[in-house]
Design a protein around this motif. Structure first.
Motif, PDB file in Angstrom:
ATOM      1  N   LEU A 256       1.101  -1.152  -0.406  1.00 49.91           N
ATOM      2  CA  LEU A 256       0.324  -0.219   0.042  1.00 49.91           C
ATOM      3  C   LEU A 256       0.348   1.202   0.362  1.00 49.91           C
ATOM      4  O   LEU A 256       0.061   2.500  -0.634  1.00 49.91           O
ATOM      5  N   VAL A 257       2.198   1.635   0.474  1.00 46.31           N
ATOM      6  CA  VAL A 257       2.932   2.614   0.013  1.00 46.31           C
ATOM      7  C   VAL A 257       3.770   2.419  -0.647  1.00 46.31           C
ATOM      8  O   VAL A 257       4.984   1.296  -0.113  1.00 46.31           O
ATOM      9  N   ASN A 258       3.776   3.172  -1.005  1.00 45.94           N
ATOM     10  CA  ASN A 258       5.280   3.111  -2.431  1.00 45.94           C
ATOM     11  C   ASN A 258       6.863   4.317  -1.804  1.00 45.94           C
ATOM     12  O   ASN A 258       6.781   3.926  -2.169  1.00 45.94           O
ATOM     13  N   ALA A 259       7.069   3.094  -0.858  1.00 46.56           N
ATOM     14  CA  ALA A 259       8.682   3.307  -0.349  1.00 46.56           C
ATOM     15  C   ALA A 259       9.609   1.868  -0.050  1.00 46.56           C
ATOM     16  O   ALA A 259       8.758   0.789  -0.340  1.00 46.56           O
ATOM     17  N   THR A 260      10.102   2.316  -0.039  1.00 42.20           N
ATOM     18  CA  THR A 260      11.248   0.745   0.619  1.00 42.20           C
ATOM     19  C   THR A 260      10.883   0.266   1.677  1.00 42.20           C
ATOM     20  O   THR A 260      10.317   1.079   2.795  1.00 42.20           O
ATOM     21  N   ASP A 261      10.853  -0.832   1.864  1.00 40.95           N
ATOM     22  CA  ASP A 261      10.166  -1.365   2.793  1.00 40.95           C
ATOM     23  C   ASP A 261       8.835  -1.119   3.030  1.00 40.95           C
ATOM     24  O   ASP A 261       8.507  -1.655   4.208  1.00 40.95           O
ATOM     25  N   GLY A 262       8.012  -0.771   2.154  1.00 39.96           N
ATOM     26  CA  GLY A 262       6.482  -0.458   2.318  1.00 39.96           C
ATOM     27  C   GLY A 262       6.512   1.332   3.502  1.00 39.96           C
ATOM     28  O   GLY A 262       5.526   1.377   4.340  1.00 39.96           O
ATOM     29  N   GLY A 263       8.096   1.647   3.674  1.00 42.03           N
ATOM     30  CA  GLY A 263       7.635   3.225   4.510  1.00 42.03           C
ATOM     31  C   GLY A 263       7.565   3.099   5.997  1.00 42.03           C
ATOM     32  O   GLY A 263       6.597   3.488   6.434  1.00 42.03           O
ATOM     33  N   PRO A 264       8.463   2.028   6.467  1.00 42.99           N
ATOM     34  CA  PRO A 264       8.359   1.680   7.671  1.00 42.99           C
ATOM     35  C   PRO A 264       8.265   3.621   8.614  1.00 42.99           C
ATOM     36  O   PRO A 264       7.546   2.859   9.908  1.00 42.99           O
ATOM     37  N   ALA A 265       8.950   3.629   8.199  1.00 41.74           N
ATOM     38  CA  ALA A 265       9.274   5.189   9.424  1.00 41.74           C
ATOM     39  C   ALA A 265       8.046   6.484   9.007  1.00 41.74           C
ATOM     40  O   ALA A 265       8.024   7.891   9.586  1.00 41.74           O
ATOM     41  N   TYR A 266       6.822   5.781   7.888  1.00 38.07           N
ATOM     42  CA  TYR A 266       5.893   6.608   7.738  1.00 38.07           C
ATOM     43  C   TYR A 266       4.699   7.087   8.244  1.00 38.07           C
ATOM     44  O   TYR A 266       4.420   6.202   9.224  1.00 38.07           O
ATOM     45  N   THR A 267       4.349   7.851   8.999  1.00 43.86           N
ATOM     46  CA  THR A 267       3.396   8.302   9.733  1.00 43.86           C
ATOM     47  C   THR A 267       1.639   8.831   9.675  1.00 43.86           C
ATOM     48  O   THR A 267       2.305   9.707   8.343  1.00 43.86           O
ATOM     49  N   PHE A 268       1.114   8.702  10.473  1.00 40.34           N
ATOM     50  CA  PHE A 268      -0.117   8.785   9.902  1.00 40.34           C
ATOM     51  C   PHE A 268      -0.118  10.545  10.462  1.00 40.34           C
ATOM     52  O   PHE A 268      -1.113  11.431   9.240  1.00 40.34           O
ATOM     53  N   SER A 269       0.253  10.859  11.104  1.00 41.51           N
ATOM     54  CA  SER A 269       0.090  12.116  11.124  1.00 41.51           C
ATOM     55  C   SER A 269       1.088  13.483  10.632  1.00 41.51           C
ATOM     56  O   SER A 269       0.488  14.923   9.997  1.00 41.51           O
ATOM     57  N   SER A 270       1.450  12.583   9.347  1.00 42.77           N
ATOM     58  CA  SER A 270       2.465  13.581   8.647  1.00 42.77           C
ATOM     59  C   SER A 270       1.880  13.847   7.984  1.00 42.77           C
ATOM     60  O   SER A 270       2.292  14.864   6.573  1.00 42.77           O
ATOM     61  N   ILE A 271       0.675  13.626   7.268  1.00 42.73           N
ATOM     62  CA  ILE A 271      -0.194  14.064   6.461  1.00 42.73           C
ATOM     63  C   ILE A 271      -0.893  14.878   6.639  1.00 42.73           C
ATOM     64  O   ILE A 271      -0.643  16.334   5.752  1.00 42.73           O
ATOM     65  N   ALA A 272      -0.432  15.767   8.407  1.00 44.58           N
ATOM     66  CA  ALA A 272      -1.186  17.312   8.042  1.00 44.58           C
ATOM     67  C   ALA A 272      -0.161  18.152   7.454  1.00 44.58           C
ATOM     68  O   ALA A 272       0.197  19.384   8.262  1.00 44.58           O
TER      69      ALA A 272
END
Length: 650
Positions: A256-272
């Motif tokens: 679902l996330v187009n990043a290496t290893d599925g983006g383990p450092a991506y957070t939901f709050s970063s959308i803001a």
């Protein structure tokens, strides 16, 4: 998330796979290049650990606190007028193209342009239902998105998404919403087509195998599971409880996330923090989960419902009745604040974990799949977790420390527990995430409720999700001021065909008690393909994926207007209905005709219906058969899930 019984009944039905794409691709090289860039840019990998594990950070100068749920957050309050004003021009263009005879939509919008609150406030809700819900919901969003090729042609509804304020998802629908937002609000068309080397939305390899790619996510199955295991172990070593949901959420992210290893450092709050969100260019996303107390098996309609949005996590229910800042939900809040001697924690709201929280019923995937798919070391980890938490808790997402510890002690059921346990947002039968959108403080006028539920023997919806939300709105101990239109029983849905076509509920605002939205119910139905695939089917090749998305597109447009050329007009009338009432504007004759055609008129037919087996509404798409290898693999998954169903229903 429902459908276990339906799944067992239809487990042997394997759908073939080879279909057309949503709309013909005729984009120029420049457009295709721009789409690739859009897919490459994402929400931010801002976890302070640089990976999946949360980590301590210095608190901001104004330390985070828990607030009462007696209003919108200050952040949402500040964002809302920016978004509402940004929807005015897209709404004017969309309404004009919907062509309401005898009504000048552009003049109407312009006359109220300086008071956006007088104009329609639109929400879209995508139900649960596994990959079926993701793909069917994707078809609706593709149809509603003016970025989709040809979606603004005659008979199309592209632009509705650009005029929408809120977009909610739950379980499989939450995967759809979460994937779109963590990939920089990419269009469905872009996610479907992908970019070179990307595994995003490639469902041919199930999450038990890992991505099959020669690009940024190349991993063998063994390396894939080792990567997932190491990331979750890092969270445990940082001092945080882990559950099966951590593994489930990480596995989902690879798809679902187009990043290496599925983006383990991506957070939901970063959308803001993304510019398109801050500037009000995209709707606000919500994901929904239910609370379930540890060591209990029942999630009832009066269970506390929680919402995640980029700013906050919490509940409007009179039980918890509180919100925490999403960015800092891993912090040790006590009685509403973080002790002055302690630092804040960030990164707990990892995007995959939040998506997994809304779909915890799918933990059964990881628990029941045969031993040839999951390495022994990982099964040993799961066994250790279950020994620790107990098998009754294998479907929970563990939110320890509980952000609401010591807060609202008189009503908060978990005020004295350091652990907050959440489960799949559809376990209380509210499988359409209407909860965030019917809150009075948000003043949503119309909700497009996309129902991909598997309520019937053959995995079609029958209105159960709407019935559940309506019943909850009548419960004085939990409804907390929410109002909802009257909804008939499930037998009436089937007997009157309300689950085979769009239906409006709550058309007459004068008959409503409270500020209830008009509901545009959009049920999954077979237009060109049998999109009633099992909730628990784990893999789909690209052609079947495209066929189900295309079918969802046809559901949204009623076959590009083939079944009703006035359907786009009627959608516009539904959007305008509450606004016309507020501004004292006469309802156009064309809209009166639409309301006669699509509004539920109160008729009830509660006798037990026959077996619901709908026929195709348009010409069926012919697809090629799945490979024998894929059938064998799916058969193993089916067999495992029959066992899972028996365990869960015992």
């Amino acid at each position: 998330m429902k459908g276990l019984l339906s799944f067992v009944a239809s487990a042997a039905a394997l759908n073939a796979c080879n279909a057309a794409i949503v709309v013909p691709r005729d984009a120029s090289p420049e457009i295709l290049a721009a789409e690739t860039v859009a897919l490459a840019e994402r929400a931010f990998p801002n976890s302070p650990s640089g990976g999946y594990a949360p980590a301590a950070v210095d608190c901001p100068s104004t330390r985070p606190t828990i607030r009462l749920a007696n209003s919108l957050s200050s952040s949402e309050t500040a964002w809302l007028p920016i978004r509402r004003n940004a929807t005015i021009d897209p709404m004017a263009r969309w309404l004009s193209r919907m062509n309401i005879s005898g009504f000048d939509a552009t003049s109407y919008i312009n006359n109220h342009r300086n008071n956006a609150s007088a104009l329609p406030n639109i929400g879209i809700a995508a139900s649960g239902g596994g990959y079926r819900a993701l793909m069917n919901g994707a078809g609706f969003l593709a149809a509603a998105d003016n970025r989709t090729n040809n979606a603004t042609n005659t008979g199309q509804i592209g632009g509705l998404l650009q005029a929408t304020t809120y977009l909610a998802g739950l379980s499989g629908g939450g995967w759809l919403v979460g994937s779109i937002y963590t990939n920089n609000f990419s269009s469905v068309q872009t996610l479907r087509d992908g970019s070179k080397g990307s595994s995003v939305w490639k469902f041919g390899n199930s999450i038990f195998e890992g991505p099959d790619s020669n690009g940024i996510q190349i991993l063998s199955t063994a390396d894939y599971f080792n990567t997932v295991s190491d990331e979750v172990s890092a969270k445990a070593k940082a001092g945080f409880n882990t559950s099966i949901t951590d593994y489930w959420g990480r596995a989902l992210s690879f798809q679902l996330v187009n990043a290496t290893d599925g983006g383990p450092a991506y957070t939901f709050s970063s959308i803001a923090d993304s510019d398109n969100f801050k500037n009000g260019q995209i709707p606000m996303p919500f994901l929904v989960a239910d609370e379930r107390s540890p060591n209990t098996a029942i999630v009832s309609l009066n269970s506390t419902v929680y919402e995640f949005n980029p700013y906050e996590f919490g509940s409007w229910d009179p039980t918890t009745y509180a919100f925490a800042p999403t960015k800092y939900i891993g912090s040790n809040f006590t009685a509403g604040s973080i002790p002055s001697s302690q630092r804040c924690v960030a990164g707990f709201d990892q995007s995959g974990y939040v998506m997994g929280t809304s779909s915890t019923l799918f933990n059964q995937f990881l628990l029941q799949i045969n031993s040839t798919s999951i390495p022994t070391f990982l099964r040993n980890i799961f066994t250790a977790i279950l020994t620790d938490i107990g098998e009754d808790n294998d479907d929970i997402a563990d939110y320890t420390p509980n952000p609401f510890y010591g807060f609202n002690n008189a009503t908060n059921r978990n005020a004295q527990s350091h652990q907050l346990t959440l489960v799949d947002g559809g376990e209380d039968l509210q499988n359409i995430p209407l909860y965030p959108l019917i809150q009075p403080n948000r003043h949503v006028d119309v909700i497009f409720a996309i129902d991909s539920s598997a309520d019937t023997n053959y995995n079609w919806p029958n209105g159960t999700a709407l019935v559940a939300t309506y019943q909850r709105s009548l419960n004085a101990t939990i409804e907390n001021g929410t109002a909802f239109p009257a909804i008939p029983d499930q037998n009436t849905f089937v007997n009157l065909g309300l689950n085979t076509r769009p239906t409006f509920f709550g058309c007459n605002a004068s008959n409503m008690t409270g500020d209830a939205p008009l509901i545009v119910y959009v049920p999954n139905a077979p237009y060109i393909y049998h999109s009633n695939v099992s909730t628990f089917d784990p893999s789909y090749n690209n052609t079947e994926r495209n066929a189900i998305i295309q079918n969802g597109f046809d559901v949204a447009t009623m076959g590009n207007g083939t079944l009703d050329s006035q359907w786009p007009t009627c959608m516009a009338c539904a959007v305008l209905s509450r606004s016309l009432t507020r501004t004292g504007t006469a309802v156009p004759a064309a809209c009166q005709t639409c309301f006669t055609r699509y509004c539920w008129n109160g008729t009830v037919a509660s006798q037990t219906p026959g077996v619901y087996e709908p026929g195709f509404k348009l010409a069926e798409i012919k697809v090629s058969a799945a490979s024998s290898q894929q059938i064998a693999k799916t058969g193993a998954y089916v067999a495992a899930f029959v066992v899972a169903a028996a365990v869960m229903l015992s």
